[in-house]
Design a protein around this motif. Structure first.
Motif, PDB file in Angstrom:
ATOM      1  N   GLY A 169       0.848  -1.216  -0.001  1.00 28.17           N
ATOM      2  CA  GLY A 169      -0.026  -0.004  -0.138  1.00 28.17           C
ATOM      3  C   GLY A 169       0.826   1.297  -0.074  1.00 28.17           C
ATOM      4  N   THR A 170       0.432   2.320  -0.596  1.00 31.31           N
ATOM      5  CA  THR A 170       1.068   3.718  -0.509  1.00 31.31           C
ATOM      6  C   THR A 170       1.457   4.065   0.885  1.00 31.31           C
ATOM      7  OG1 THR A 170      -0.985   5.048  -0.623  1.00 31.31           O
ATOM      8  CG2 THR A 170       0.197   4.556  -2.617  1.00 31.31           C
ATOM      9  N   ASN A 171       0.598   3.399   1.879  1.00 29.53           N
ATOM     10  CA  ASN A 171       0.978   3.947   3.344  1.00 29.53           C
ATOM     11  C   ASN A 171       1.949   3.031   3.972  1.00 29.53           C
ATOM     12  OD1 ASN A 171      -0.741   1.964   3.625  1.00 29.53           O
ATOM     13  ND2 ASN A 171      -2.099   3.223   5.118  1.00 29.53           N
ATOM     14  N   GLY A 172       2.407   1.925   3.269  1.00 26.40           N
ATOM     15  CA  GLY A 172       3.247   0.740   3.915  1.00 26.40           C
ATOM     16  C   GLY A 172       2.661  -0.328   4.380  1.00 26.40           C
ATOM     17  N   HIS A 173       1.452  -0.385   3.948  1.00 23.87           N
ATOM     18  CA  HIS A 173       0.569  -1.732   4.398  1.00 23.87           C
ATOM     19  C   HIS A 173       0.818  -2.842   3.431  1.00 23.87           C
ATOM     20  CE1 HIS A 173      -2.981  -0.414   1.920  1.00 23.87           C
ATOM     21  NE2 HIS A 173      -3.046  -1.601   1.503  1.00 23.87           N
TER      22      HIS A 173
ATOM     23  N   LYS B 241       6.057   5.088  -9.319  1.00 14.94           N
ATOM     24  CA  LYS B 241       6.772   6.189  -8.420  1.00 14.94           C
ATOM     25  C   LYS B 241       5.893   6.142  -7.041  1.00 14.94           C
ATOM     26  CE  LYS B 241       5.475  10.624 -10.665  1.00 14.94           C
ATOM     27  NZ  LYS B 241       4.669  10.366 -11.550  1.00 14.94           N
ATOM     28  N   ALA B 242       4.533   6.142  -7.020  1.00 16.87           N
ATOM     29  CA  ALA B 242       3.684   6.041  -6.104  1.00 16.87           C
ATOM     30  C   ALA B 242       4.050   5.174  -4.862  1.00 16.87           C
ATOM     31  CB  ALA B 242       2.269   5.884  -6.493  1.00 16.87           C
ATOM     32  N   LYS B 243       4.871   4.230  -5.106  1.00 14.84           N
ATOM     33  CA  LYS B 243       5.170   3.176  -3.974  1.00 14.84           C
ATOM     34  C   LYS B 243       6.581   3.541  -3.807  1.00 14.84           C
ATOM     35  CE  LYS B 243       1.413   1.116  -4.476  1.00 14.84           C
ATOM     36  NZ  LYS B 243       0.879  -0.408  -5.282  1.00 14.84           N
ATOM     37  N   ALA B 244       7.199   4.442  -4.252  1.00 14.37           N
ATOM     38  CA  ALA B 244       8.872   4.852  -4.109  1.00 14.37           C
ATOM     39  C   ALA B 244       8.957   5.043  -2.546  1.00 14.37           C
ATOM     40  CB  ALA B 244       9.436   5.778  -4.707  1.00 14.37           C
ATOM     41  N   GLU B 245       8.340   5.730  -1.868  1.00 18.44           N
ATOM     42  CA  GLU B 245       8.520   6.270  -0.701  1.00 18.44           C
ATOM     43  C   GLU B 245       7.994   5.092   0.214  1.00 18.44           C
ATOM     44  OE1 GLU B 245       5.853   9.433   1.021  1.00 18.44           O
ATOM     45  OE2 GLU B 245       6.388   8.755   3.049  1.00 18.44           O
ATOM     46  N   ALA B 246       7.170   4.225   0.164  1.00 18.03           N
ATOM     47  CA  ALA B 246       6.675   2.983   0.871  1.00 18.03           C
ATOM     48  C   ALA B 246       7.794   1.830   0.760  1.00 18.03           C
ATOM     49  CB  ALA B 246       5.548   2.478   0.459  1.00 18.03           C
ATOM     50  N   VAL B 247       8.557   1.828  -0.396  1.00 17.57           N
ATOM     51  CA  VAL B 247       9.455   0.916  -0.551  1.00 17.57           C
ATOM     52  C   VAL B 247      10.823   1.369   0.124  1.00 17.57           C
ATOM     53  CG1 VAL B 247      11.083  -0.022  -2.237  1.00 17.57           C
ATOM     54  CG2 VAL B 247       8.802   0.048  -2.964  1.00 17.57           C
ATOM     55  N   GLU B 248      11.064   2.616   0.308  1.00 14.38           N
ATOM     56  CA  GLU B 248      12.066   3.154   0.947  1.00 14.38           C
ATOM     57  C   GLU B 248      11.880   2.771   2.538  1.00 14.38           C
ATOM     58  OE1 GLU B 248      12.462   6.040   3.014  1.00 14.38           O
ATOM     59  OE2 GLU B 248      14.213   5.542   3.480  1.00 14.38           O
TER      60      GLU B 248
ATOM     61  N   CYS C 266       5.146   1.522   9.658  1.00 14.22           N
ATOM     62  CA  CYS C 266       5.373   1.034   8.381  1.00 14.22           C
ATOM     63  C   CYS C 266       5.106  -0.528   8.323  1.00 14.22           C
ATOM     64  CB  CYS C 266       6.616   1.277   7.479  1.00 14.22           C
ATOM     65  SG  CYS C 266       6.631   0.752   5.817  1.00 14.22           S
ATOM     66  N   PRO C 267       3.897  -1.223   8.266  1.00 18.61           N
ATOM     67  CA  PRO C 267       3.869  -2.439   8.477  1.00 18.61           C
ATOM     68  C   PRO C 267       4.678  -3.419   7.569  1.00 18.61           C
ATOM     69  CG  PRO C 267       1.561  -1.624   8.618  1.00 18.61           C
ATOM     70  CD  PRO C 267       2.753  -0.369   8.158  1.00 18.61           C
TER      71      PRO C 267
ATOM     72  N   ALA D 226       9.827   2.375  -8.474  1.00 16.85           N
ATOM     73  CA  ALA D 226       9.734   2.237  -7.199  1.00 16.85           C
ATOM     74  C   ALA D 226      10.922   2.111  -6.310  1.00 16.85           C
ATOM     75  CB  ALA D 226       8.930   0.868  -7.144  1.00 16.85           C
ATOM     76  N   ALA D 227      12.108   1.839  -7.072  1.00 19.91           N
ATOM     77  CA  ALA D 227      13.379   1.984  -6.209  1.00 19.91           C
ATOM     78  C   ALA D 227      13.904   3.087  -6.257  1.00 19.91           C
ATOM     79  CB  ALA D 227      14.222   0.828  -7.197  1.00 19.91           C
ATOM     80  N   ALA D 228      13.398   4.103  -6.612  1.00 22.64           N
ATOM     81  CA  ALA D 228      14.020   5.573  -6.864  1.00 22.64           C
ATOM     82  C   ALA D 228      14.339   6.274  -5.649  1.00 22.64           C
ATOM     83  CB  ALA D 228      13.110   6.449  -7.618  1.00 22.64           C
ATOM     84  N   GLY D 229      13.786   5.843  -4.387  1.00 23.13           N
ATOM     85  CA  GLY D 229      13.957   6.571  -3.206  1.00 23.13           C
ATOM     86  C   GLY D 229      15.179   5.744  -2.309  1.00 23.13           C
ATOM     87  N   LEU D 230      15.459   4.763  -2.782  1.00 23.60           N
ATOM     88  CA  LEU D 230      16.600   3.888  -1.996  1.00 23.60           C
ATOM     89  C   LEU D 230      17.892   4.478  -1.814  1.00 23.60           C
ATOM     90  CD1 LEU D 230      15.283   0.303  -3.098  1.00 23.60           C
ATOM     91  CD2 LEU D 230      15.158   1.222  -0.901  1.00 23.60           C
ATOM     92  N   ALA D 231      18.315   4.564  -0.608  1.00 20.29           N
ATOM     93  CA  ALA D 231      19.676   5.163  -0.493  1.00 20.29           C
ATOM     94  C   ALA D 231      20.702   4.341  -0.978  1.00 20.29           C
ATOM     95  CB  ALA D 231      20.001   5.731   1.043  1.00 20.29           C
TER      96      ALA D 231
END
Ligand code: GLP
Length: 265
Positions: free
Chosen positions: A132-136, A198-205, A216-217, A235-240
């Motif tokens: 989920g976009t909120n990490g669910h 990209k809508a999932k990038a933050e949750a993936v990070e 972040c479940p 979706a990987a774009a936010g990974l450090a």
């Protein structure tokens, strides 16, 4: 965790289908997810089945979740959805495809019975997951106990808004669901999470690099002994540590094939 990054959603789907196909060939019990993300994977699996490369005849399947209040024959129920998008197109026996009954008179008891059904079946060998976009994951919303079992969850307004596209209005989206818990998912033999766009990038990070937290479940997968996260570039774009994950992926040793995982290029 194993992080695999591919250029596009279609390649993510091929990689996921290859892993699921190998499990199905061994008669594995599969955990299936709904949502838009796994659709391409299901199409790949259906195509392999039609080419005669795969059979699901020895497999059982368990859905992650179901909306409370929707009967199994409701067009938006996950019971119905998974049949439409996947299981009615392959050779799995319909009676081997399980999901919680969203219309059960006593939803709490239904949730507990579903948990027991999974245990009695010997557990889930491979659990497919979206994000989920909120990490669910499944319908485990923020603040879910990291060891929760199948139960009733109140959907986050963000989740209701995200899923409104499947209904004629937001008001029609159920407010509650029966969902496998994070503890249930942790007991699966292999957790395979897919995220694209990209809508999932933050949750993936947050899932991969954030702290292990009920906020972040999906981060509970950091505790899973065998978790594979397959994402596309967006979706990987936010990974450090993206460069390191790519390095690991290109240096994936051949012997990993011995445990049944495909060698991916
Ligand atoms: C729903 C489902 C989840 C799914 C999520 C993301 O909330 N309960 O299992 O992972 O949606 O869906 P999508 O893949 O459409 O973004």
């Amino acid at each position: 965790m194993e992080i695999l990054i591919y250029p596009a959603a279609q390649v993510v789907a091929r990689a996921a289908a290859e892993m699921i196909g190998l499990s199905a060939q061994r008669g594995a019990t599969l955990g299936l997810a709904t949502g838009a993300t796994p659709l391409l994977t299901y199409q790949e699996l259906i195509a392999s089945y039609r080419r005669g490369e795969l059979s699901f005849a020895q497999s059982k399947a368990f859905l992650l979740d179901e909306y409370v209040g929707l009967a199994p024959n409701h067009p938006q129920s996950y019971h119905q959805t998974i049949r439409e998008v996947f299981t009615s197109h392959i050779d799995i026996d319909d009676s081997a495809v399980h999901s919680p009954d969203g219309a059960a008179e006593r939803p709490w008891e239904q949730a507990q019975e579903y948990e027991q059904l999974i245990i009695d079946a010997g557990g889930i060998d491979l659990q497919l997951l979206g994000l989920g976009t909120n990490g669910h994951i499944a319908f485990n919303e923020p603040a879910t106990s990291l060891s929760s079992t199948t139960r009733i969850e109140t959907l986050h307004p963000q989740t209701v808004a995200d899923n409104a596209r499947y209904f004629s209005s937001v008001a029609e989206v159920p407010t509650h669901a029966i969902t496998q818990g994070l503890g249930t998912i942790l007991r699966s033999g292999h957790a395979l999470l897919l995220a694209t766009g990209k809508a999932k990038a933050e949750a993936v990070e947050r899932l991969v690099e954030g702290p292990l937290s009920a906020s972040c479940p999906a981060s509970v997968l950091q505790l899973h002994p065998h978790a594979t996260i397959i994402v596309d570039e967006a979706a990987a774009a936010g990974l450090a540590n993206l460069d390191y994950y790519r390095y690991v992926q290109t240096h994936r040793p051949d012997w990993q094939g011995a445990d049944g995982l495909p060698r991916l290029v």
